[in-house]
Design a protein around this motif. Sequence first.
Motif, PDB file in Angstrom:
ATOM      1  N   THR A 210     -19.822 -10.039  10.912  1.00 29.72           N
ATOM      2  CA  THR A 210     -20.496 -11.342  11.041  1.00 29.72           C
ATOM      3  C   THR A 210     -20.354 -11.827  12.483  1.00 29.72           C
ATOM      4  N   ILE A 211     -21.001 -12.933  12.777  1.00 27.86           N
ATOM      5  CA  ILE A 211     -20.938 -13.500  14.132  1.00 27.86           C
ATOM      6  C   ILE A 211     -19.488 -13.770  14.537  1.00 27.86           C
ATOM      7  N   GLU A 212     -18.659 -14.109  13.564  1.00 24.34           N
ATOM      8  CA  GLU A 212     -17.256 -14.390  13.891  1.00 24.34           C
ATOM      9  C   GLU A 212     -16.527 -13.129  14.317  1.00 24.34           C
ATOM     10  N   GLY A 213     -17.033 -11.971  13.897  1.00 20.79           N
ATOM     11  CA  GLY A 213     -16.379 -10.718  14.258  1.00 20.79           C
ATOM     12  C   GLY A 213     -16.982 -10.071  15.496  1.00 20.79           C
ATOM     13  N   LEU A 214     -18.174 -10.543  15.876  1.00 14.09           N
ATOM     14  CA  LEU A 214     -18.840  -9.966  17.050  1.00 14.09           C
ATOM     15  C   LEU A 214     -18.117 -10.450  18.306  1.00 14.09           C
ATOM     16  N   GLY A 215     -17.684  -9.540  19.130  1.00 10.64           N
ATOM     17  CA  GLY A 215     -17.010  -9.946  20.358  1.00 10.64           C
ATOM     18  C   GLY A 215     -15.788 -10.800  20.087  1.00 10.64           C
ATOM     19  N   ALA A 216     -15.055 -10.444  19.046  1.00 13.82           N
ATOM     20  CA  ALA A 216     -13.903 -11.274  18.671  1.00 13.82           C
ATOM     21  C   ALA A 216     -12.828 -11.266  19.748  1.00 13.82           C
ATOM     22  N   GLN A 217     -12.748 -10.198  20.500  1.00 17.08           N
ATOM     23  CA  GLN A 217     -11.745 -10.140  21.576  1.00 17.08           C
ATOM     24  C   GLN A 217     -12.309 -10.722  22.867  1.00 17.08           C
ATOM     25  N   THR A 218     -13.427 -10.166  23.309  1.00 10.09           N
ATOM     26  CA  THR A 218     -14.145 -10.740  24.445  1.00 10.09           C
ATOM     27  C   THR A 218     -15.584 -10.953  24.008  1.00 10.09           C
ATOM     28  N   PRO A 219     -16.233 -11.946  24.570  1.00  5.51           N
ATOM     29  CA  PRO A 219     -17.609 -12.222  24.144  1.00  5.51           C
ATOM     30  C   PRO A 219     -18.503 -11.002  24.311  1.00  5.51           C
ATOM     31  N   HIS A 220     -19.380 -10.816  23.359  1.00 10.53           N
ATOM     32  CA  HIS A 220     -20.381  -9.751  23.447  1.00 10.53           C
ATOM     33  C   HIS A 220     -21.324 -10.066  24.614  1.00 10.53           C
ATOM     34  N   PRO A 221     -21.830  -9.037  25.295  1.00 15.34           N
ATOM     35  CA  PRO A 221     -22.766  -9.301  26.408  1.00 15.34           C
ATOM     36  C   PRO A 221     -23.922 -10.214  26.018  1.00 15.34           C
ATOM     37  N   VAL A 222     -24.382 -10.106  24.787  1.00 18.35           N
ATOM     38  CA  VAL A 222     -25.484 -10.986  24.363  1.00 18.35           C
ATOM     39  C   VAL A 222     -25.012 -12.447  24.330  1.00 18.35           C
ATOM     40  N   GLN A 223     -23.806 -12.670  23.839  1.00 15.92           N
ATOM     41  CA  GLN A 223     -23.281 -14.051  23.816  1.00 15.92           C
ATOM     42  C   GLN A 223     -23.118 -14.591  25.239  1.00 15.92           C
ATOM     43  N   GLN A 224     -22.631 -13.713  26.119  1.00 14.12           N
ATOM     44  CA  GLN A 224     -22.415 -14.148  27.498  1.00 14.12           C
ATOM     45  C   GLN A 224     -23.741 -14.528  28.161  1.00 14.12           C
ATOM     46  N   VAL A 225     -24.736 -13.679  27.968  1.00 14.84           N
ATOM     47  CA  VAL A 225     -26.052 -13.953  28.553  1.00 14.84           C
ATOM     48  C   VAL A 225     -26.650 -15.218  27.928  1.00 14.84           C
ATOM     49  N   TRP A 226     -26.458 -15.380  26.645  1.00 16.85           N
ATOM     50  CA  TRP A 226     -26.980 -16.587  25.961  1.00 16.85           C
ATOM     51  C   TRP A 226     -26.401 -17.868  26.592  1.00 16.85           C
ATOM     52  N   ALA A 227     -25.132 -17.808  26.964  1.00 18.06           N
ATOM     53  CA  ALA A 227     -24.521 -18.967  27.612  1.00 18.06           C
ATOM     54  C   ALA A 227     -25.082 -19.164  29.021  1.00 18.06           C
ATOM     55  N   GLU A 228     -25.241 -18.072  29.729  1.00 13.18           N
ATOM     56  CA  GLU A 228     -25.727 -18.175  31.115  1.00 13.18           C
ATOM     57  C   GLU A 228     -27.146 -18.718  31.176  1.00 13.18           C
ATOM     58  N   LEU A 229     -27.992 -18.302  30.247  1.00 11.98           N
ATOM     59  CA  LEU A 229     -29.405 -18.714  30.282  1.00 11.98           C
ATOM     60  C   LEU A 229     -29.661 -19.967  29.455  1.00 11.98           C
ATOM     61  N   ASP A 230     -28.630 -20.537  28.854  1.00  8.78           N
ATOM     62  CA  ASP A 230     -28.814 -21.737  28.029  1.00  8.78           C
ATOM     63  C   ASP A 230     -29.922 -21.508  27.005  1.00  8.78           C
ATOM     64  N   VAL A 231     -29.793 -20.408  26.272  1.00  6.54           N
ATOM     65  CA  VAL A 231     -30.864 -20.023  25.350  1.00  6.54           C
ATOM     66  C   VAL A 231     -30.962 -20.988  24.172  1.00  6.54           C
ATOM     67  N   ALA A 232     -29.819 -21.372  23.620  1.00  9.20           N
ATOM     68  CA  ALA A 232     -29.813 -22.121  22.361  1.00  9.20           C
ATOM     69  C   ALA A 232     -30.353 -23.536  22.541  1.00  9.20           C
ATOM     70  N   GLN A 233     -31.054 -24.005  21.527  1.00 10.94           N
ATOM     71  CA  GLN A 233     -31.377 -25.442  21.465  1.00 10.94           C
ATOM     72  C   GLN A 233     -30.517 -26.036  20.347  1.00 10.94           C
ATOM     73  N   CYS A 234     -31.051 -26.147  19.123  1.00 14.45           N
ATOM     74  CA  CYS A 234     -30.154 -26.660  18.069  1.00 14.45           C
ATOM     75  C   CYS A 234     -29.070 -25.640  17.741  1.00 14.45           C
ATOM     76  N   GLY A 235     -29.367 -24.367  17.942  1.00 17.71           N
ATOM     77  CA  GLY A 235     -28.362 -23.324  17.768  1.00 17.71           C
ATOM     78  C   GLY A 235     -28.288 -22.729  16.375  1.00 17.71           C
ATOM     79  N   TYR A 236     -28.945 -23.342  15.416  1.00 14.34           N
ATOM     80  CA  TYR A 236     -28.770 -22.933  14.018  1.00 14.34           C
ATOM     81  C   TYR A 236     -29.209 -21.489  13.781  1.00 14.34           C
TER      82      TYR A 236
END
Lengths: 732, 155
Positions: B73-99
């Motif tokens: 699940t999302i909680e297990g993805l990149g549990a140690q270090t963020p997954h590259p997709v999560q990191q990029v999502w933060a850098e590009l401010d992809v999320a709006q509501c985030g749901y």
Amino acid sequence: MTMKHAAPVNTAAGRVTRRNFLGGAAAAAGAFTFGFSFPLPQNAVAQTATPEVNAWVVIQPDDTVIIRIARIEMGQGALTGLAQLVAEDLDCDWSKVRYELIDPGANKARAMVWKSQQTGGSRSIRGSHDYLRLGGAQARAILVTAAARQWGVQPDTCSVTKGVIRHAASGRSTTYGAIAAAATGIAPPADVKLKDPMDWTIVGQPVKRIDTLDKLDGSLVYGMDISMPGMLVAIPKACPVHGGKLKSFDAAAVSSMRGVKLVLKVDDETVAVVADTFWRAKSALDALPIVWDEGENAEVSSETIAATLREGLSAPEAFVGNRAGDAKAVLAGARRVLEADYGFPFQNHAPMEVLSATVRWTPERCEAWVPTQAPDTALTAVVAAAGLPAQSCDLHIMRIGGSFGRRLSTEYVQIATRIAKALPGTPVKMMWTREEDMLQGRFHPVTQARFRGALDAQGNIEALHMRLSGQSILSYALPNLMTANGDPIVYQGLLADGPEGHLGYTIPNLLIDYAMRNPHIRPGFWRGVNLNQNAVYMECFIDELAAAAGQDPLAFRRRLMRNHPKHLAVLEAAAKGIGWDTPPAPGRARGIAQIMGFGSYVAAAAEVSVTNGQLKMHRIVAATDPGHVVNPQQVDAQVAGSFVYGLSAMIYGECTVKDGRIEQENFDTYNVLRLDEMPEVEVISMPSGGFWGGVGEPTIAVAAPAVLNAVFAATGKRVRQLPLKNVDLNVS
Amino acid sequence: MAKLNVNGNLLEIDVEDDTPLLWVIREHVGLTGTKYGCGVAQCGACTVHLDGVATRSCALPVSAITPEQKILTIEGLGAQTPHPVQQVWAELDVAQCGYCQVGMIMAAASLLAQNTHTSDADIRSEITNICRCGTYTRVLAGVKLAAERMAANRG
């Protein structure tokens, strides 16, 4: 006051530990850096013991700046923009900004010091920028006064840079964090001045959202995600024919199913099953025999509704929204009259997170955790349904997975509270199914429009009559706001004047009137509201007139827009962006549209192709003048998102009615735009200053007419009835 | 009784056979990052990885899953270090509501695990999750950037 300290956290086993990058401290220490200092997740800043500087600002000893946010964040990014406005005149260090949400009870208890929390109408920024900047400026003045007193100098001899106060003459300095404790009780000076927009360093910057990280690892608790010890789950079902009643149900048929705790009549039209889990409640609800009294609307269909609206198109009586000259007389004697009828269907908001609310009721106290766009009204709904004094009820703001106007209504809050009242002491999380959400929406109103336009020998519009017929949102949702002209928001974007949305064309003889025809399907404020269909109607018919006059759509509009330079400026910018003056590649065609709404001027230009009846949207360029832009990259996100919402509506958005009920129950029959169809989007942000307009909604309105006008250019076909999925675009 | 391997933990859960995996994850395991959006495998908000493959959990009964299958699940993805997709999502401010974003991220991570040399057309056709806020342009940019980084890291 804040939400998270009161909200339960997820306690179930199996939850992985919080990721190190989520801790602000860890991120700041370099354990994991995004190149920007992220705020702590919201629950980490709640329940601070630090006294506030003023209602908007709390500063902790470590220089953390907590800004209170009263409006609702539901994805539109207002939270970050509102914090920027406070931070600007506070002169704090933006990298140290965190946020805290305000509950409506706290606001009431302090005489509405945080003003309106209602979040709709693209109003968050434009409706609060002045008092937020003042709040920041006053907090700055208080902090400077505290430092000046300690140093025995005059406040006006001190300066502030990024939260550091300096007295140049003596070389002394301190930080906001160090001085904040001494600022308690200091009243702000009466003559606090706001910064000149020329001097802004935080407002106008493309800073990232300050509430992102817990959206990326699943840790953000939305309304649906609440869990607390002993909590039960309730799923309601209301009569699918709006206005019908619950006649009977056979609780005994399901009461022995595993996990089922209670089957109850919630109100005259709603039954609910309460169980220990969602799936068990849903399984029981699906199996529950229910008899409805469907009432007088059981025979109504889309066809009967359309016929009622069609009658309104030529009805003698109508409210007048905009009148100049004598359109009817000129039309009667005109040499050339063009006529066309348009129509726009019901649509569901379909936010990704369906409706929910969690309530715990006891005879002494009622506490609710609610995703809502209208906190004050929602709290009133809790009080009404709880049957307790207002001071015994509280409502905690929950984060929202999209809303788009749906949670401006509060009927679901009443339903949740009534269910909880049947189970005293037990927290009950009411969750809707997607199917219930689709059937019991507050729908984009259904309307039609009839145009009659007169062209003179030179191809000028001599007269235009636009008759609107259809549903009024206000007559259902806020009847006290109805006026002598009927529903004033029916004319969004078509008004003669005013700051909200006036027509960008000067037409010597103009009549825009409205025959109100209200079907039983309940309407609501759907992102963009009435601007959406008004822009389709007006911008497509203007295009029809241009074609009839044998003129280029842009050149034709320019002549009508001489008195409307701001409308024209965005249209010119969008047209330039698409390359209007150079021909498109073979097989491609272009269209344009403009309108003013929610205080902003917007335009779009689209480039499409139609091959074997299949539309492909290649590029779309938007131009927006909202007066001031607080966060350009969030404006980009809102404009791009507006295209998705508007184009989804244009291509797919349609809720049909059969046997009195909405037919579409899920995304398999109510499709929306997905990544494969998303055109390239280019956003031109061109704030001209001097006014404040909204951004979350207006661009939706120009998405569809720009594409539909391009479709005409490509195929010669006029699409007058939405959605496009019902239209054959094959060129015969 | 369902036996499930969720994020590396073997769990025994007393649920009816027809219970969709989504609700077991959310209500019995207590991981609420995986979202309910439609219940009919249309929107993708409920996306998890089943043996590495993006799978819509809302219409998948637990009885169809064996204890040997690894559920992430999302909680297990990149549990140690963020997954590259999560990191990029933060850098590009992809999320709006985030749901919907957890589902988007899971879908993107699965796609990139199979192929980091993915084209625009692949991304557009493979990521079919619904986002009502309309984050698609940044989702596309985010997947491309994450793909570049992951390809570079693999040499």
